[in-house]
Write a protein that holds these residues in place. Structure first.
Motif, short mmCIF file in Angstrom:
data_model
loop_
_atom_site.label_atom_id
_atom_site.label_comp_id
_atom_site.label_asym_id
_atom_site.label_seq_id
_atom_site.Cartn_x
_atom_site.Cartn_y
_atom_site.Cartn_z
N HIS A 60 -23.25 14.06 19.11
CA HIS A 60 -22.05 13.25 19.02
C HIS A 60 -22.34 12.04 18.13
CE1 HIS A 60 -18.51 10.92 20.08
NE2 HIS A 60 -18.04 11.99 20.74
N ALA A 61 -21.41 11.70 17.25
CA ALA A 61 -21.63 10.61 16.31
C ALA A 61 -21.77 9.26 17.01
CB ALA A 61 -20.50 10.55 15.29
N ALA A 62 -21.31 9.17 18.24
CA ALA A 62 -21.49 7.93 19.00
C ALA A 62 -22.93 7.78 19.49
CB ALA A 62 -20.52 7.88 20.18
N ASP A 95 -18.66 17.79 11.38
CA ASP A 95 -17.71 18.63 12.09
C ASP A 95 -17.05 17.74 13.16
OD1 ASP A 95 -16.28 20.59 13.31
OD2 ASP A 95 -17.98 21.49 14.35
N GLY A 96 -15.97 17.08 12.75
CA GLY A 96 -15.36 16.13 13.66
C GLY A 96 -16.24 14.90 13.83
N LEU A 97 -16.24 14.34 14.99
CA LEU A 97 -17.04 13.13 15.27
C LEU A 97 -18.44 13.56 15.69
CD1 LEU A 97 -16.81 10.07 15.31
CD2 LEU A 97 -16.18 10.19 17.72
N SER A 98 -19.14 14.15 14.72
CA SER A 98 -20.47 14.71 14.99
C SER A 98 -21.47 14.28 13.92
CB SER A 98 -20.41 16.25 15.00
OG SER A 98 -19.48 16.73 15.94
N VAL A 99 -22.72 14.32 14.29
CA VAL A 99 -23.79 14.15 13.31
C VAL A 99 -23.81 15.40 12.42
CG1 VAL A 99 -26.29 13.96 12.99
CG2 VAL A 99 -25.16 12.67 14.81
N PRO A 100 -23.66 15.27 11.10
CA PRO A 100 -23.68 16.46 10.23
C PRO A 100 -25.04 17.13 10.24
CG PRO A 100 -23.66 14.46 8.90
CD PRO A 100 -23.46 14.02 10.32
#
Length: 368
Positions: free
Chosen positions: A182-184, A229-234
């Motif tokens: 998750h990018a958070a 991909d959305g709010l994700s770590v690429p």
């Protein structure tokens, strides 16, 4: 046939790579009209190569030029189909390299007026796709039609200097595979975009090999892409990198230095290093010896035509790399003064075309 009149005709015919069909037919018809033996060599998806023969004695010399241009760019203030102002002729492909092609065509026609004992054997070649992947020249080499040649003359624009070598080139594809999260909470993943950006941003730190004539090899990033991909770590990214090489540099060296850089940077993503796929072989570097007898003759011909016989070496690649390495023949590159090739308001000097043609003619006559 006058070289400038030919140039005007050639520039008036649009021929971006992949669309050389009309100019190919035009060149073949001109040469057939003078009674030369003319062949065409089909290049799938491109205009046919044109090959014409003129028997003589002694040396067999290939005269080579490419018919294609890059596509028309923005910013032109001159007529891209041809416009003369003073000594400068403007037009798309005027310098690169329809002027050189016109010079060689005119020279070939002029040499046909001499007796066989006064000239060497000549093979005129006009090829497709130099601006793309050199398909025309590669098919010409594969055909075996030039196997018995002794020397190749390429009239690319060199500002009246004799080019006796050039660097080669690899196009490198770098890919990084990371770990999604998750990018958070980016610390839980491995960001492929950031990792690849670190590599690309540090290419300048790689120590490339230097050659006394060709200079140093170089890196230049051409593109980089990757997205989340959305709010994700690429977890995936890809870069395309230009690598010009000097003599002494090969693919194994390039791959190893990129791998070493990633280790120095402690790259955590999985790194893949490969060549960007191309339909023709790699373009390899080459150098022609300056003490070669034919080089001395060419420099003498330049001087007698009123040109300072300076030697230069190419920073980038062209069909000449194939002739010098895969065909394995001494390849001289020599063309007129011009500017803005691959850019708006491309131009060539009309008087320089005349001097270049005279130097070529004197060189050919010196071979007999």
């Amino acid at each position: 046939m006058d070289e400038f009149e030919l140039l005007k005709d050639l520039v008036a015919i649009g021929s971006p790579f992949g669309k050389e069909h009309e100019i190919s037919r035009f060149i073949a018809s001109i040469l057939e009209g003078y009674g030369f033996k003319v062949e065409t060599l089909p290049i799938e998806g491109f205009g046919d190569d044109v090959i014409a023969y003129l028997p003589g004695r002694g040396y067999t010399v290939v005269l080579n030029g490419h018919m294609d241009t890059v596509n028309l760019s923005l910013g032109w203030t001159r007529n891209p189909k041809g416009e003369l102002e003073g000594d400068s002729f403007y037009g798309l492909g005027s310098a690169d390299m329809k002027a050189g092609l016109a010079v060689l065509m005119s020279l070939f026609i002029e040499m046909g007026e001499l007796s066989k004992r006064e000239r060497p054997n000549l093979i005129f070649t006009a090829v497709s796709d130099e601006e793309g992947y050199s398909r025309g020249t590669w098919e010409l080499i594969k055909s075996g039609k030039l196997e018995d040649s002794d020397i190749v003359l390429v009239a690319e624009p060199t500002n009246e200097r004799l080019m006796l070598g050039a660097r080669g080139r690899f196009v490198v594809r770098l890919t990084t595979r990371g770990k999604k999260a998750h990018a958070a909470r980016p610390e839980l993943g491995i960001n492929a975009v950031e990792e690849l950006s670190r590599i690309v941003g540090n290419l300048y730190r790689i120590k490339t090999k230097s050659h006394i004539k060709l200079g140093k090899g170089s890196y230049c990033a051409l593109s980089i892409r990757g997205e989340a991909d959305g709010l994700s770590v690429p977890d995936y990214a890809e870069a395309i990198v230009d690598r010009h090489i000097a003599l002494g540099e090969d693919w194994e060296r390039v791959e190893a230095e990129l791998r070493k850089l990633s280790e120095r940077l402690n790259i955590k993503a999985e790194l893949e290093i490969g060549k960007f796929p191309r339909p023709t072989p790699d373009m390899l570097p080459y150098v022609i010896r300056e003490n070669l007898h034919e080089v001395k003759l060419f420099k003498r011909a330049m001087a007698s035509a009123g040109i300072d016989p300076q030697v230069t070496y190419g920073r980038s690649v062209g069909d000449f790399n194939y002739f010098a390495t895969y065909l394995g023949k001494p390849t001289f590159v020599f063309g007129p003064i011009g500017g803005n090739w691959h850019a708006s308001d491309e131009w060539v000097s009309v008087s320089s075309m005349k001097r270049v043609k005279e130097a070529y003619k004197r060189f050919l006559l010196s071979l007999v």
